[in-house]
Every structure is written in structure tokens, then in C-alpha cells.
Design a protein around this motif. Structure first.
Motif, PDB file in Angstrom:
ATOM      1  N   ASP B 341       2.746   2.107  -7.481  1.00 51.99           N
ATOM      2  CA  ASP B 341       4.316   1.947  -7.948  1.00 51.99           C
ATOM      3  C   ASP B 341       4.236   0.324  -8.165  1.00 51.99           C
ATOM      4  O   ASP B 341       4.466  -0.426  -7.075  1.00 51.99           O
ATOM      5  N   LYS B 379       3.563   4.178  -2.417  1.00 47.04           N
ATOM      6  CA  LYS B 379       4.692   4.734  -2.761  1.00 47.04           C
ATOM      7  C   LYS B 379       5.691   4.441  -1.762  1.00 47.04           C
ATOM      8  O   LYS B 379       5.735   3.467  -0.720  1.00 47.04           O
ATOM      9  N   ILE B 380       7.077   4.788  -1.832  1.00 47.58           N
ATOM     10  CA  ILE B 380       8.081   4.155  -1.121  1.00 47.58           C
ATOM     11  C   ILE B 380       8.515   5.474  -0.079  1.00 47.58           C
ATOM     12  O   ILE B 380       8.771   6.646  -0.738  1.00 47.58           O
ATOM     13  N   VAL B 381       8.558   5.325   1.280  1.00 45.80           N
ATOM     14  CA  VAL B 381       9.043   6.197   1.827  1.00 45.80           C
ATOM     15  C   VAL B 381       9.912   5.675   3.089  1.00 45.80           C
ATOM     16  O   VAL B 381       9.455   5.054   3.841  1.00 45.80           O
ATOM     17  N   LYS B 382      11.319   6.065   2.942  1.00 44.07           N
ATOM     18  CA  LYS B 382      12.233   5.579   4.078  1.00 44.07           C
ATOM     19  C   LYS B 382      12.253   4.104   4.114  1.00 44.07           C
ATOM     20  O   LYS B 382      11.973   3.515   5.184  1.00 44.07           O
ATOM     21  N   ASN B 384      10.080   1.891   3.642  1.00 46.19           N
ATOM     22  CA  ASN B 384       8.775   1.425   3.794  1.00 46.19           C
ATOM     23  C   ASN B 384       7.946   1.630   2.548  1.00 46.19           C
ATOM     24  O   ASN B 384       7.931   2.689   1.926  1.00 46.19           O
ATOM     25  N   ILE B 386       4.191   2.572   1.641  1.00 46.84           N
ATOM     26  CA  ILE B 386       3.002   3.203   2.242  1.00 46.84           C
ATOM     27  C   ILE B 386       1.875   3.072   1.126  1.00 46.84           C
ATOM     28  O   ILE B 386       1.894   3.339   0.089  1.00 46.84           O
ATOM     29  N   GLU B 388      -1.806   3.964   0.834  1.00 48.36           N
ATOM     30  CA  GLU B 388      -2.769   5.053   1.271  1.00 48.36           C
ATOM     31  C   GLU B 388      -4.148   4.705   0.573  1.00 48.36           C
ATOM     32  O   GLU B 388      -4.422   4.590  -0.616  1.00 48.36           O
ATOM     33  N   SER B 453      -3.119   5.221   6.224  1.00 53.59           N
ATOM     34  CA  SER B 453      -1.917   4.831   5.638  1.00 53.59           C
ATOM     35  C   SER B 453      -1.385   3.707   6.382  1.00 53.59           C
ATOM     36  O   SER B 453      -1.158   3.836   7.676  1.00 53.59           O
ATOM     37  N   SER B 455       1.912   1.232   6.737  1.00 50.55           N
ATOM     38  CA  SER B 455       3.096   1.319   6.212  1.00 50.55           C
ATOM     39  C   SER B 455       3.837  -0.302   6.533  1.00 50.55           C
ATOM     40  O   SER B 455       3.752  -0.917   7.621  1.00 50.55           O
TER      41      SER B 455
END
Lengths: 319, 461
Positions: B341, B379-382, B384, B386, B388, B453, B455
């Protein structure tokens, strides 16, 4: 300009104050006879004609006694006051103040000599004044001079806390004789017809006196004792009767001139003084602050007066 | 310096003494109040009864006798007085003796009121409580009934017992003091134990523990101490293990190098073998160099607690790391596929971040089989980012997963040198990620591959 205004205002204020101070009491008509009670717990003099109150003079000074002078004046003095005030009855105004120093115990006016005598317990002296209030002489006496009376040019002074009665020649103002008397003696009356002086008293310590001591006027010797009830301290007389008030037993005794008891009644609460006025014997009850008018051995009337009636002054004007 | 227990004991004993004194004073006060009040009431009652005998008029000898007669049966003194001298009747005149009642009392009595006095009376030469009832008739104070009772102090009343009371108070205080002392000693014992344990700890006896006997503050303190001691012991153990591992790791290549170089020097080997030996020496030297570099890096990251973070484009940093490792992947014919991303910007330190990815991707390459693929995606999760890194390599056994970030921890101990890892790579990654306020998760299946992964917090808008 401003200063002048303030000064004149102050002067005005002072005059106003002086005016207030120079309070005038109810005038007493010179032709009015009265008996007046001198009250010392509520300092005041209440004047009565018969049994009617005619005037009430209330003071804010703690006077403890008064003496009638030349029929129209009253000299008021106080044991804790350093001056005595002379009031004129007919105007109701104070006309003079005499510096006395504290300790004045009694005042006596001798009509023949026209002199005022003041006894003082601080200096143990007697002072003579002319009737204008000018001091003439001082004479040292014994401990606590108080009761006074005069007869035939002599002044008899009872020294209350001493055992000596001083006899003073009023012309020379020297002590002429000293009689031995009881301690705490108080009240004296001269009975010229018998040539004796009766001296009352409270008694010494906790022991109450129950007798009048009769002294020979010439020798000063104790001639006899007249038994009474308790603490005879006030004397008065009319032509043929001597009245004696006993403050310890609240009783008035009547004697003939020879000392024989005629009658006695219970009167007042803690009476210190008795006088005769018109046909009455008047007794003042110190504790119940009432004046009792007695006639025919009965109390005819009792009048409420101010608290602490301690002396009675009588002026009878013959119309 | 006074011990804490002595101080507490002193305080308690002081409070105790203050309490005893206060109680004594209070008791005396209350006693006197009640006693005085009670006596006063009784005397007034008796006085009022005696008053009914007075019928007015002069106080008679008979009345005085009657009152005196009552005296014989009464527990306080009563007498009647009618002498006016004693009643301050002469008061406007100065009196030269001490009358039984004063002018103010006379005034009160004249009003018909009873007078109560408490205090020293000259005549009776003692403290008394007295009640004076007036005998009045027509406003005349004919006499009085005088009732009095000596006002004894509580100490005077308990005259004989006073020493016993004081003695009891002393014994009671001493006994209480002793028990309080014992009690405090009992309470304070764990604290003493704790103090001794701390002293042992400072002497290096990390195995020291205290027995927890209570659940109070001291018990909790003991528990905390035990936890702390265990922690210190563990750390100490780890330190020792670390040192042992480091020396072991260094000793092996050195012994190789020493052996081969000596063999070369003494011409035991030559020709092709010699060349092989020299290349082995070179390889071991490289390994040692890398090992010491990584140790240095680890030491640095451990010491460097805080460094400045700034916005970094994540995809670029990962690409940099991949390009640095291109040679190694080519060697094993490993394809690296990426799915980034491009928008992701994180808060980070470029060099450190790069180091994280180099170590992780290098590990992935190292434990991947030849001709396999490594996928890297972001990718973006909450809030943060991430990252991998997925390999299809040998994987990690489940039991080893929790220890994988420990220093020198290797899944296959025997494989240590053949795969070229030092066992420090993931430890360094772990520390660096933590310094970025991030976290690392490792999932793995034996024989199928590993997914790491990472973060990292996004840049705050």
C-alpha cells in the motif's frame, strides 16, 4: 472662618452639655411641709406630704446620705464620692459643689451656729463649713467618726469603729471630752430634760447589741442601760416620747424620757431610721423599701419608696 | 537510630497514658458534677421541708432547736440562724467581721430565693457546698436555714484507695505496654525477615525468598519482593547464559580457524584441500565478524532507549531492504513478490526500520527452500501498518515459537553454523519494533512456512 465656626459650635455644644448637667428637679414650695426619704440603693430623695408623694428627685451619683440645711437646702454626700452637692429645694437646682474628698460618713447642720459638719472615715476627721459651703476647720477625731448631734454649743460625735465618743466645743472647735462607749455604736440622742445622752449601736463582731447606753452629759459616765430588742440605731423624739428603731428585730420602741418603755410594735423590714412628722412616727424599712406612718401605736399607712431608704428628712412649716 | 517498632510502641504507650490521664480527669469532673448536683438537690429538698416548720414571725428558740435536732439524723450539717449580724443586716454600715452571708446573698434571700454556694468557706475552714434557705415574713429576713456539706475531692474520698488506684494504673499500663510491644514485634517480624532477605540479595544471593505469612501490606510487600527476586534471578541466569553462548559461538569459529591455519602452516594439507581450508577460514572469519557486528547492534539497541521518529514511506524502505538482499535471494533462486500500500506512512527511524526488514527478510530467505517464493505485503489495520513477510520454508515448531525472539535461541541447535544464523537477528528485530511502539507476531507451521507480521503505528495526522 471655618475654625471660628467650629469653635462656636463646640462652645454651643459645651453649653448644651452644661445645661443638661444642670438638671432641675421638681421645685418644692418653701411653705410646704414634708418628710423625705433618702434612698441609697436607687440614689434618690422622695418627698411626701402626709402620705402623698409630692416630688421625686433621682440622681445618677451614688449618694449615701443627705442633710437638710436652713430649711431650703439639702446637702447630699457619698462615702465613695469626693464631693458633696448642695441643692436648693425651692428651685430644684444644684447650687454648689463642695470638695470633700472620699470617705464622708455623715453631715450635720447646727441651726444655732449655722454651720455644716462633715465627718470623714478616711481621714478620721471632722470638717466645719459655713452655710455657704466654705470650709472653716478640720479636727482629727478617732476611728471612723459618724453619728452626730449637738446641744448647748457642743457637738457629740460617735466614732463608729472606736470605743470613744468625742465631745467638741463648737465655738473653739476642739475636743473637750472623750467618753468611753461600746464599739460599733451608732445613733445618739440628747435628752436635756434628764441631762443624758442615749447611744445606740449594732454590737461588736457577730454579737448583736440589745441595749441603749445612757450617758451622763456632765460626767460622760455610763449611767444606765435600757434594754431593747436588737440593734437600736435610730432615734427620734417628740415632747415626751423617745422613739427607738431596732433594725435587727424590726421593732419600734417608745420610751418616756426616763427610759421606761411605753409600747413597741413590729414595723418594716430592717429599718434604720425613725422620725416624727406631724402626728406620725415615720419608719423607713431598708429591705422592703417602704415608709411606715405610725399613729396611736398602729401602722396607719405603708408607702412604697425607692430601694434602700436609709435616712429621713423632715421639714415642718408652721403656717 | 530508633527502630520503627520502638517508635510505634512509644506512640501507643503515650496514647495510653494520655487516655488514662484523660479518663481520670473526666471521671473526677463527672463525679464532682454529679455528686455536687445530687448533694445540692438533696439539700434543697431537705431545706424546703424544714422551711415548712417555719410559721412566720420571729424565729423562735424552738425552731432553732428543731432544726438542730434534725441535724443529728441528717448526713449533712444544718442550722438555723436569726442573728441579724450574721445576716448582713447592717450592711449600709461598714461591718468589721465576716458575716455568714454577704449583701448580695441577702438581697437574693430577701426575694425569697434559696442561695447555693460552692467553694472555700472561711468559717468552716474547708471547701463546702452550701444551700441557704430564707426564713422570710412580710419582706423581713427573719433568719436563714443553712445547710452545708464538705465538698470532698475524689482523691480525698478515696483517700486510702488512692495508692491502690495509682498502683493499678501503673500495673495496667506496664502490662498493656508489654503486650503491645509483643504484638508489634509479631507484626513487624516479616519486615525484619524482609530486611535480612534484602541484605542477602545485595550480597548476590538471588535465590533468597521470604515466606509470606499474611495478606496485609507487609504480606504484599513480601510477595512483591519474591517476584522481584525471581525476576532478578531470571535476568541473572539469562545474563550468564548469554555470556556462555557468546563465548561458545566465538570459540567454535576460532578453533576452526586455529586448527586449519596451524595445519596450513605445518604443511599438513596442500593443493585443493589447502584452498578449501583457506576459504573455510575466511568463511568463519566472516561469521565471526557478523556475529560481533550483530552483538554490537544488539548492545546498541538495548542502550538506545529513545530515538527520534519521523514520517517514512513504508513501501520504499521495504524495497530498499529487498534490493540489499537481492543477491542472497538470487543465490537460492527465491522469488520475492510484493504487494504494497504505497500510501502508508509510518512514524519511524529509517535505518532502524530498514534493519527490521533486512533481518526478517534475511531470515525468511535463510530458512526458505531453494526455488521458493517469499511474499511481502503491507496493509493498514486499526491505525497500524501491518507488514507481513510470508515464506514457504521449513517453519518453526510450535514449542519454540515463544522463545524465538530470545537471544541466541535457535530452533535447531545443531544447524547453527550451517545455516549461517547467529541467533540474534530476531532479538534485534524484537527490540527495534518495541522501540517503534510496535509489536511482532510470528505464526508458523512446521514444513510449510512462517508468517511474520510486524505492526508499526501510522504517522499521526
Amino acid at each position: 472662618m471655618m475654625k471660628d465656626a467650629r469653635l462656636s459650635f463646640m462652645l454651643l455644644f459645651l453649653f448644651f452639655l452644661a445645661g443638661c448637667n444642670e438638671q432641675a428637679f421638681t421645685k418644692i414650695n418653701p411653705h410646704q411641709s414634708f418628710v423625705a426619704s433618702v434612698n441609697i440603693l436607687e440614689p434618690s430623695i422622695l418627698f411626701y406630704d402626709g402620705t402623698e408623694e409630692i416630688a421625686k428627685w433621682e440622681f445618677d451619683k451614688a449618694y449615701t446620705g443627705a442633710s437638710l440645711i436652713k430649711k431650703d437646702r439639702i446637702l447630699l454626700y457619698g462615702h465613695q464620692l469626693d464631693e458633696a452637692d448642695l441643692y436648693e429645694l425651692s428651685s430644684g437646682r444644684k447650687i454648689q459643689t463642695i470638695k470633700t474628698g472620699i470617705g464622708t460618713t455623715n453631715a450635720y447642720y447646727d441651726e444655732e451656729q449655722e454651720k455644716i459638719y462633715l465627718t470623714n472615715s478616711k481621714t478620721n476627721s471632722i470638717y466645719s463649713y459655713d452655710d455657704q459651703g466654705k470650709m472653716l476647720k478640720e479636727l482629727k477625731l478617732r476611728n471612723y467618726p459618724m453619728s452626730m448631734t449637738s446641744y448647748d454649743g457642743k457637738l457629740y460625735v460617735v466614732n463608729y469603729k472606736d470605743t470613744i465618743l468625742s465631745v467638741i466645743d463648737m465655738d473653739t472647735f476642739v475636743v473637750e471630752a472623750e467618753w468611753e462607749i461600746e464599739k460599733s455604736s451608732n445613733g445618739i440622742i440628747i435628752i436635756p430634760e434628764e441631762g443624758v445622752a442615749w447611744v445606740g449601736g449594732h454590737g461588736e463582731g457577730s454579737k448583736s447589741n440589745q441595749a441603749i447606753d445612757v450617758y451622763n452629759l456632765q460626767s460622760g459616765e455610763l449611767q444606765s442601760e435600757i434594754n431593747v430588742s436588737l440593734m437600736p440605731v435610730g432615734f427620734s423624739r417628740n415632747d415626751d416620747t423617745i422613739f427607738v428603731v431596732n433594725h435587727g428585730s424590726n421593732e419600734l420602741f417608745a420610751f418616756n424620757l426616763q427610759g421606761d418603755r411605753l409600747w413597741n410594735i413590729e414595723v418594716g423590714a430592717n429599718p434604720f431610721v425613725v422620725t416624727t412628722y406631724k402626728n406620725y412616727q415615720v419608719v423607713a424599712g431598708y429591705d422592703d423599701h417602704k415608709l411606715y406612718f405610725i399613729e396611736d401605736q398602729k401602722i396607719q399607712k405603708a408607702i412604697e419608696t425607692n430601694q434602700g431608704p436609709f435616712q429621713l428628712l423632715v421639714r415642718e412649716v408652721v403656717k | 537510630m530508633k527502630k520503627l517498632s520502638t517508635k510505634i510502641w512509644g506512640l501507643i504507650v503515650l496514647f495510653l497514658l494520655v487516655t488514662i490521664t484523660f479518663m481520670y480527669v473526666l471521671t473526677e469532673y463527672l463525679y464532682e458534677q454529679l455528686y455536687v448536683e445530687d448533694t445540692e438537690t438533696t439539700m434543697i429538698e431537705v431545706g424546703e421541708k424544714l422551711l415548712t416548720k417555719y410559721k412566720g414571725g420571729k424565729v423562735t428558740d424552738q425552731f432553732i432547736e428543731e432544726v438542730e435536732e434534725f441535724n443529728t439524723y441528717s448526713n449533712f450539717d444544718v442550722f438555723a440562724v436569726r442573728n441579724p449580724r450574721e445576716l448582713s443586716a447592717c450592711v449600709p454600715f461598714e461591718i468589721d467581721y465576716d458575716a455568714l452571708i454577704g449583701p448580695n446573698e441577702r438581697k437574693e434571700l430577701l426575694l425569697g430565693n434559696a442561695v447555693t454556694k460552692i467553694g472555700y468557706e472561711e468559717r468552716f475552714e474547708r471547701q463546702i457546698i452550701s444551700v441557704i434557705m430564707p426564713l422570710t415574713d412580710q419582706n423581713r429576713l427573719e433568719g436563714i436555714i443553712y445547710l452545708y456539706y464538705p465538698l470532698a475531692k475524689i482523691s480525698e474520698l478515696a483517700n486510702k484507695d488512692v495508692f491502690m488506684i495509682i498502683g493499678c494504673a501503673i500495673i495496667f499500663s506496664a502490662l498493656l505496654g508489654f503486650f503491645v510491644y509483643e504484638g508489634i514485634r509479631h507484626i513487624m517480624r516479616p519486615l525484619n525477615d524482609l530486611q535480612q532477605a534484602v541484605e542477602k540479595m545485595s550480597d548476590g544471593h538471588y535465590e533468597t525468598r521470604v515466606t509470606v505469612t499474611s495478606k496485609d501490606e507487609i504480606g504484599k510487600l513480601s510477595e512483591a519482593f519474591n517476584e522481584m527476586a525471581a525476576s532478578i534471578e531470571r535476568e541473572d541466569e539469562a545474563q550468564k547464559n548469554f555470556l556462555a553462548t557468546v563465548s561458545h559461538e566465538l570459540r567454535t569459529p576460532i578453533s576452526y580457524m586455529k586448527g586449519y591455519s596451524e595445519a596450513i602452516l605445518q604443511n599438513f594439507i596442500d593443493g585443493k584441500e589447502k584452498e578449501e581450508a583457506i576459504s573455510l577460514i575466511a568463511r568463519e572469519a566472516n561469521r565471526m565478524e557478523r556475529l560481533t557486528n550483530e552483538l554490537l547492534e544488539l548492545a546498541r539497541t538495548s542502550n538506545e532507549q529513545k530515538f527520534e521518529l519521523y514520517p517514512i514511506v513504508l513501501a520504499e524502505t521495504i524495497r530498499d531492504a529487498i534490493s540489499l538482499l537481492e543477491q542472497k535471494s538470487v543465490e537460492k533462486n527465491i522469488e520475492i513478490t510484493t504487494s504494497f500500500d504505497e500510501e502508508i506512512i509510518v512514524e519511524g527511524h529509517e535505518e532502524k526500520l530498514k534493519q527490521i526488514f533486512i533481518n526478517t527478510i534475511e531470515n525468511a530467505i535463510r530458512y526458505s527452500n531453494n526455488d521458493s517464493t517469499i511474499s511481502i505485503l503491507t496493509k493498514i489495520v486499526k491505525g497500524n501498518a501491518i507488514i507481513e513477510i510470508i515464506d514457504r520454508g521449513i517453519g518453526i515448531p510450535e514449542k519454540d515459537l515463544p522463545h524465538i525472539t530470545e537471544r541466541f535461541y535457535r530452533v535447531n541447535k545443531a544447524r547453527s553454523r550451517s545455516d549461517g544464523g547467529s541467533g540474534l537477528g530476531l532479538s534485534i528485530v524484537d527490540q527495534l519494533v518495541k522501540q517503534h511502539q510496535g509489536s511482532i507476531k510470528i505464526k508458523s507451521e512446521l514444513g510449510k512456512g512462517t508468517t511474520v507480521s510486524i505492526s508499526i503505528p501510522l504517522m499521526e495526522e
